[in-house]
Write a protein that holds these residues in place. Structure first.
Motif, PDB file in Angstrom:
ATOM      1  N   GLY A   1      -9.528 -13.219  29.436  1.00  0.00           N
ATOM      2  CA  GLY A   1     -10.044 -14.678  29.206  1.00  0.00           C
ATOM      3  C   GLY A   1     -11.028 -14.361  27.949  1.00  0.00           C
ATOM      4  N   GLY A   2     -11.029 -13.430  26.994  1.00  0.00           N
ATOM      5  CA  GLY A   2     -11.684 -13.258  25.830  1.00  0.00           C
ATOM      6  C   GLY A   2     -11.344 -14.400  25.110  1.00  0.00           C
ATOM      7  N   VAL A   3     -11.960 -14.402  23.904  1.00  0.00           N
ATOM      8  CA  VAL A   3     -11.481 -15.407  22.883  1.00  0.00           C
ATOM      9  C   VAL A   3      -9.959 -15.506  22.512  1.00  0.00           C
ATOM     10  CG1 VAL A   3     -11.826 -16.307  20.607  1.00  0.00           C
ATOM     11  CG2 VAL A   3     -13.726 -15.338  21.792  1.00  0.00           C
TER      12      VAL A   3
ATOM     13  N   SER B   1      -6.535  -2.507  27.756  1.00  0.00           N
ATOM     14  CA  SER B   1      -5.520  -3.352  28.411  1.00  0.00           C
ATOM     15  C   SER B   1      -4.895  -3.101  29.743  1.00  0.00           C
ATOM     16  CB  SER B   1      -4.445  -3.877  27.548  1.00  0.00           C
ATOM     17  OG  SER B   1      -3.593  -4.590  28.012  1.00  0.00           O
ATOM     18  N   PRO B   2      -5.003  -3.341  30.882  1.00  0.00           N
ATOM     19  CA  PRO B   2      -4.376  -2.847  32.023  1.00  0.00           C
ATOM     20  C   PRO B   2      -3.202  -3.318  32.128  1.00  0.00           C
ATOM     21  CG  PRO B   2      -6.657  -4.012  32.787  1.00  0.00           C
ATOM     22  CD  PRO B   2      -6.441  -4.178  31.291  1.00  0.00           C
ATOM     23  N   VAL B   3      -2.724  -4.343  31.599  1.00  0.00           N
ATOM     24  CA  VAL B   3      -1.273  -4.834  31.564  1.00  0.00           C
ATOM     25  C   VAL B   3      -0.410  -3.903  30.465  1.00  0.00           C
ATOM     26  CG1 VAL B   3       0.148  -6.704  30.562  1.00  0.00           C
ATOM     27  CG2 VAL B   3      -1.566  -6.984  31.731  1.00  0.00           C
TER      28      VAL B   3
ATOM     29  N   LYS C   1     -20.152   2.857  14.507  1.00  0.00           N
ATOM     30  CA  LYS C   1     -20.587   1.520  15.451  1.00  0.00           C
ATOM     31  C   LYS C   1     -20.966   0.232  14.509  1.00  0.00           C
ATOM     32  CE  LYS C   1     -21.580   3.856  19.602  1.00  0.00           C
ATOM     33  NZ  LYS C   1     -22.465   4.411  20.546  1.00  0.00           N
ATOM     34  N   ALA C   2     -20.885  -0.648  14.995  1.00  0.00           N
ATOM     35  CA  ALA C   2     -21.317  -1.942  14.293  1.00  0.00           C
ATOM     36  C   ALA C   2     -22.499  -2.787  15.157  1.00  0.00           C
ATOM     37  CB  ALA C   2     -20.227  -2.918  14.110  1.00  0.00           C
ATOM     38  N   LEU C   3     -23.640  -2.891  14.472  1.00  0.00           N
ATOM     39  CA  LEU C   3     -24.573  -4.146  14.871  1.00  0.00           C
ATOM     40  C   LEU C   3     -23.993  -5.278  14.435  1.00  0.00           C
ATOM     41  CD1 LEU C   3     -27.843  -2.099  13.587  1.00  0.00           C
ATOM     42  CD2 LEU C   3     -27.326  -2.460  16.293  1.00  0.00           C
ATOM     43  N   ALA C   4     -24.045  -6.364  15.708  1.00  0.00           N
ATOM     44  CA  ALA C   4     -23.837  -7.607  15.204  1.00  0.00           C
ATOM     45  C   ALA C   4     -25.090  -8.362  15.740  1.00  0.00           C
ATOM     46  CB  ALA C   4     -22.544  -8.081  16.066  1.00  0.00           C
ATOM     47  N   PHE C   5     -25.775  -9.313  15.105  1.00  0.00           N
ATOM     48  CA  PHE C   5     -26.864 -10.201  15.173  1.00  0.00           C
ATOM     49  C   PHE C   5     -26.760 -11.323  14.151  1.00  0.00           C
ATOM     50  CE2 PHE C   5     -28.998  -8.388  11.604  1.00  0.00           C
ATOM     51  CZ  PHE C   5     -28.595  -7.143  11.327  1.00  0.00           C
TER      52      PHE C   5
ATOM     53  N   ALA D   1     -12.472 -10.041   8.019  1.00  0.00           N
ATOM     54  CA  ALA D   1     -12.436 -10.915   9.179  1.00  0.00           C
ATOM     55  C   ALA D   1     -10.895 -11.056   9.528  1.00  0.00           C
ATOM     56  CB  ALA D   1     -12.842 -12.347   8.877  1.00  0.00           C
ATOM     57  N   GLN D   2     -10.500 -10.060  10.132  1.00  0.00           N
ATOM     58  CA  GLN D   2      -8.819  -9.733  10.136  1.00  0.00           C
ATOM     59  C   GLN D   2      -8.586 -10.056  11.719  1.00  0.00           C
ATOM     60  OE1 GLN D   2      -6.216  -9.760   7.907  1.00  0.00           O
ATOM     61  NE2 GLN D   2      -7.807 -10.203   6.745  1.00  0.00           N
ATOM     62  N   GLY D   3      -9.428  -9.179  12.599  1.00  0.00           N
ATOM     63  CA  GLY D   3      -9.272  -9.055  14.059  1.00  0.00           C
ATOM     64  C   GLY D   3      -8.539 -10.362  14.874  1.00  0.00           C
TER      65      GLY D   3
HETATM   66  C1  LIG Z   1     -18.705  -6.765  15.214  1.00  0.00           C
HETATM   67  C2  LIG Z   1     -17.213  -7.443  15.416  1.00  0.00           C
HETATM   68  C3  LIG Z   1     -17.117  -8.452  14.122  1.00  0.00           C
HETATM   69  C4  LIG Z   1     -15.798  -9.071  14.300  1.00  0.00           C
HETATM   70  N1  LIG Z   1     -15.676 -10.269  13.379  1.00  0.00           N
HETATM   71  C5  LIG Z   1     -14.525 -10.800  13.274  1.00  0.00           C
HETATM   72  C6  LIG Z   1     -14.211 -11.986  12.334  1.00  0.00           C
HETATM   73  O1  LIG Z   1     -15.107 -12.377  11.792  1.00  0.00           O
HETATM   74  N2  LIG Z   1     -13.010 -12.533  12.125  1.00  0.00           N
HETATM   75  C7  LIG Z   1     -11.855 -11.984  13.273  1.00  0.00           C
HETATM   76  O2  LIG Z   1     -10.711 -12.544  13.285  1.00  0.00           O
HETATM   77  N3  LIG Z   1     -11.980 -11.016  14.037  1.00  0.00           N
HETATM   78  C8  LIG Z   1     -13.460 -10.292  14.231  1.00  0.00           C
HETATM   79  N4  LIG Z   1     -13.597  -9.459  15.160  1.00  0.00           N
HETATM   80  C9  LIG Z   1     -12.534  -9.045  16.109  1.00  0.00           C
HETATM   81  C10 LIG Z   1     -12.481  -9.954  17.098  1.00  0.00           C
HETATM   82  O3  LIG Z   1     -13.948 -10.198  17.715  1.00  0.00           O
HETATM   83  C11 LIG Z   1     -11.592  -9.473  18.248  1.00  0.00           C
HETATM   84  O4  LIG Z   1     -10.324  -9.330  17.903  1.00  0.00           O
HETATM   85  C12 LIG Z   1     -11.576 -10.554  19.462  1.00  0.00           C
HETATM   86  O5  LIG Z   1     -13.147 -10.897  19.942  1.00  0.00           O
HETATM   87  C13 LIG Z   1     -11.009  -9.664  20.453  1.00  0.00           C
HETATM   88  O6  LIG Z   1     -10.645 -10.514  21.489  1.00  0.00           O
HETATM   89  P1  LIG Z   1      -9.898 -10.016  22.472  1.00  0.00           P
HETATM   90  O7  LIG Z   1      -9.903 -11.359  23.415  1.00  0.00           O
HETATM   91  O8  LIG Z   1      -8.574  -9.406  22.257  1.00  0.00           O
HETATM   92  O9  LIG Z   1     -10.464  -8.852  23.696  1.00  0.00           O
HETATM   93  P2  LIG Z   1     -11.754  -9.044  24.445  1.00  0.00           P
HETATM   94  O10 LIG Z   1     -12.798 -10.013  23.896  1.00  0.00           O
HETATM   95  O11 LIG Z   1     -12.372  -7.542  24.653  1.00  0.00           O
HETATM   96  O12 LIG Z   1     -11.400  -9.808  25.688  1.00  0.00           O
HETATM   97  C14 LIG Z   1     -10.499  -9.015  26.523  1.00  0.00           C
HETATM   98  C15 LIG Z   1     -10.997  -9.688  28.001  1.00  0.00           C
HETATM   99  O13 LIG Z   1     -10.017  -8.915  29.093  1.00  0.00           O
HETATM  100  C16 LIG Z   1     -10.941  -8.871  30.111  1.00  0.00           C
HETATM  101  N5  LIG Z   1     -10.173  -8.041  31.139  1.00  0.00           N
HETATM  102  C17 LIG Z   1     -10.219  -6.699  31.137  1.00  0.00           C
HETATM  103  N6  LIG Z   1      -9.578  -5.946  32.158  1.00  0.00           N
HETATM  104  C18 LIG Z   1      -9.090  -7.254  32.750  1.00  0.00           C
HETATM  105  C19 LIG Z   1      -8.303  -7.206  33.924  1.00  0.00           C
HETATM  106  N7  LIG Z   1      -7.881  -6.358  34.685  1.00  0.00           N
HETATM  107  N8  LIG Z   1      -7.712  -8.330  34.457  1.00  0.00           N
HETATM  108  C20 LIG Z   1      -7.911  -9.640  33.601  1.00  0.00           C
HETATM  109  N9  LIG Z   1      -9.053  -9.541  32.524  1.00  0.00           N
HETATM  110  C21 LIG Z   1      -9.364  -8.227  32.050  1.00  0.00           C
HETATM  111  C22 LIG Z   1     -12.005  -8.718  29.786  1.00  0.00           C
HETATM  112  O14 LIG Z   1     -13.087  -9.045  30.749  1.00  0.00           O
HETATM  113  C23 LIG Z   1     -12.156  -9.462  28.338  1.00  0.00           C
HETATM  114  O15 LIG Z   1     -12.992 -10.623  28.812  1.00  0.00           O
HETATM  115  C24 LIG Z   1     -14.811  -8.870  15.051  1.00  0.00           C
HETATM  116  C25 LIG Z   1     -15.191  -7.611  15.740  1.00  0.00           C
HETATM  117  C26 LIG Z   1     -16.234  -6.737  15.890  1.00  0.00           C
HETATM  118  C27 LIG Z   1     -16.668  -5.559  16.780  1.00  0.00           C
END
Ligand SMILES: Cc1cc2nc3c(=O)[nH]c(=O)nc-3n(C[C@H](O)[C@H](O)[C@H](O)COP(=O)(O)OP(=O)(O)OC[C@H]3O[C@@H](n4cnc5c(N)ncnc54)[C@H](O)[C@@H]3O)c2cc1C
Length: 399
Positions: free
Chosen positions: A13-15, A174-176, A192-196, A308-310
């Motif tokens: 439940g990340g973004v 990813s555990p899955v 590394k990246a600093l974000a603020f 802004a790709q991720g």
């Molecule tokens: C500094 C920085 C700036 C960024 N800026 C941008 C931007 O401007 N635009 C853009 O498009 N992208 C950007 N990104 C990328 C973007 O932030 C990521 O792609 C996104 O946040 C990742 O989301 P996610 O949900 O895949 O991963 P995560 O946020 O890592 O979420 C994964 C989730 O899985 C959960 N999890 C782990 N293990 C388990 C389990 N066993 N069972 C259930 N859940 C589990 C974790 O607790 C976590 O909440 C940026 C990245 C960084 C590092």
């Protein structure tokens, strides 16, 4: 032990996982979404994600369909111009500035920027409106077993779920993905990246600015004003040791270094949040799906935060998955659907990971001749209008 049946179990439940839960829930599917870490929904709380996400305009329809965009839009800052500054000369000052203006492509901005903690707040609120979505914070996916007809998931609280499809949105480790035995290729940069967040006296005028010198880009992305002060989100990438040194500085010393690195383009920057640190890698899974399971977002692909790709790639994953599910709702999680998902997404993900890897390596260059070459290449690419437009469209994910 009784098993609960659902259409879709979202692990993570990340973004990305929250967006998927809202999208599939709004489309009428029964969804369970689990995450061991409850979302932090205020910028001052411990553990808040102080990054921001720039949603490029091709990502907006899927957010609209998920009932999210109406909640997010009032908090967003538009991005009209992507400014690239090369400050790679002998002294740290702009020597080449090039503006990519969204007006060259359409009357829409490139995208809209929002803080990640606020995304979580609004996404969790949206899930609470959907009776067919069961969000379970504080619960992890512990075990996954699949067979041709379904996936069986054991959760950390002892619950057992029977799902037609599992979406692995559970991050870079990813555990899955690991349970499916899908390997990844990882590229490491020692970075590394600093974000603020910062406030500044000069308005950003909806211009997002990437300043390149060495070690990685320093990026200022517009945020809405707060208390009438212009604000921006900053991502400052550098080598691991350089970031550790910056992080240990007293605030006044940190601000002095940040101002030198920003080349003072928005006047003196004032630190307006804590510092958070993010390790930078690129990574790609060899497949986007396995039996009864789809991988999305960082579970499938990780890129350095350039252009802004991720998360925009993650919303492109979601768009394809949702289109396939809507086209044949009785077929979700079938081998046919998941093969189609893999084929539609994997080549594009590979191309994007390679492209961003190259841009990041160019931004890290330290040797003066290479930095000079980088400035020459930027100028050449920018000067030819058709090339410039192709680059802008590629950045947005448009053909
Ligand atoms: C500094 C920085 C700036 C960024 N800026 C941008 C931007 O401007 N635009 C853009 O498009 N992208 C950007 N990104 C990328 C973007 O932030 C990521 O792609 C996104 O946040 C990742 O989301 P996610 O949900 O895949 O991963 P995560 O946020 O890592 O979420 C994964 C989730 O899985 C959960 N999890 C782990 N293990 C388990 C389990 N066993 N069972 C259930 N859940 C589990 C974790 O607790 C976590 O909440 C940026 C990245 C960084 C590092």
């Amino acid at each position: 032990m009784t098993r609960t049946s659902t259409d879709i179990l979202i692990s993570g439940g990340g973004v990305a996982g929250l967006s998927a839960a809202a999208a599939f829930g709004t489309a009428g599917f029964n969804v369970i979404c689990v995450d061991p870490s409850p979302p932090v929904t205020s910028d001052t709380a411990e553990g808040a994600d102080l990054r921001s996400t720039a949603f490029l305009h091709p990502s907006i329809p899927v957010l609209q369909d998920a009932g999210l965009w109406a909640r997010l839009e009032p908090h967003a800052a538009a991005l009209q111009v992507m400014r690239i500054i090369d400050a790679g000369g002998a002294v740290a000052e702009p020597r080449l500035t090039r503006d990519f203006n969204a007006a060259e492509l359409s009357d829409l901005p490139f995208g809209w920027n929002l803080p990640n903690w606020l995304l979580r707040r609004e996404m969790v609120a949206r899930l609470a409106e959907l009776p067919n979505v069961d969000f379970r914070p504080g619960v992890a996916t512990s075990r996954l077993m699949t067979r041709e007809s379904e996936a069986l998931v054991a959760l950390s609280d002892g619950a057992q779920i029977r799902a037609r499809m599992v979406i692995g949105a559970d991050g870079r480790d990813s555990p899955v993905r690991q349970a499916l035995g899908i390997p990844v290729r990882t590229l490491r940069y020692g970075q590394k990246a600093l974000a603020f967040a910062v406030s500044h006296p000069v308005p950003h005028d909806n211009v997002s600015t990437e300043i390149h010198r060495s070690g990685g880009p320093f990026t200022l992305v517009p945020l809405p004003d707060r208390e009438s002060k212009p604000r921006s989100a900053v991502v400052w990438m550098d080598t691991g040791p350089a970031v550790a040194r910056l992080q240990a500085l007293a605030v006044a010393d940190f601000e002095a270094e940040m101002n030198a690195r920003s080349c003072h383009i928005l006047g003196p920057l004032t630190l307006d949040s804590r510092l958070t640190v993010w390790p930078i890698i690129a990574q790609i899974a060899s497949r986007m799906a396995g039996e009864r399971c789809a991988l999305m977002a960082e579970a499938a692909h990780v890129v350095p935060p350039i252009g802004a790709q991720g998360l925009n790639m993650s919303l492109a994953d979601l768009t394809v998955l949702l289109d396939l599910a809507r086209a044949a709702p009785d077929d979700i999680g079938s081998a046919r659907m998941l093969d189609a998902y893999h084929r539609k997404r994997h080549w594009e993900v590979q191309a994007r990971v390679s492209g961003i890897d190259a841009l990041n390596r160019a931004s890290m260059m330290g040797a003066q001749p290479l930095r000079d070459l980088r400035a020459t290449a930027l100028n050449a690419l920018y000067s030819a209008a058709p090339v410039r437009r192709v680059l802008m469209k590629a950045g947005l994910g448009l053909r």
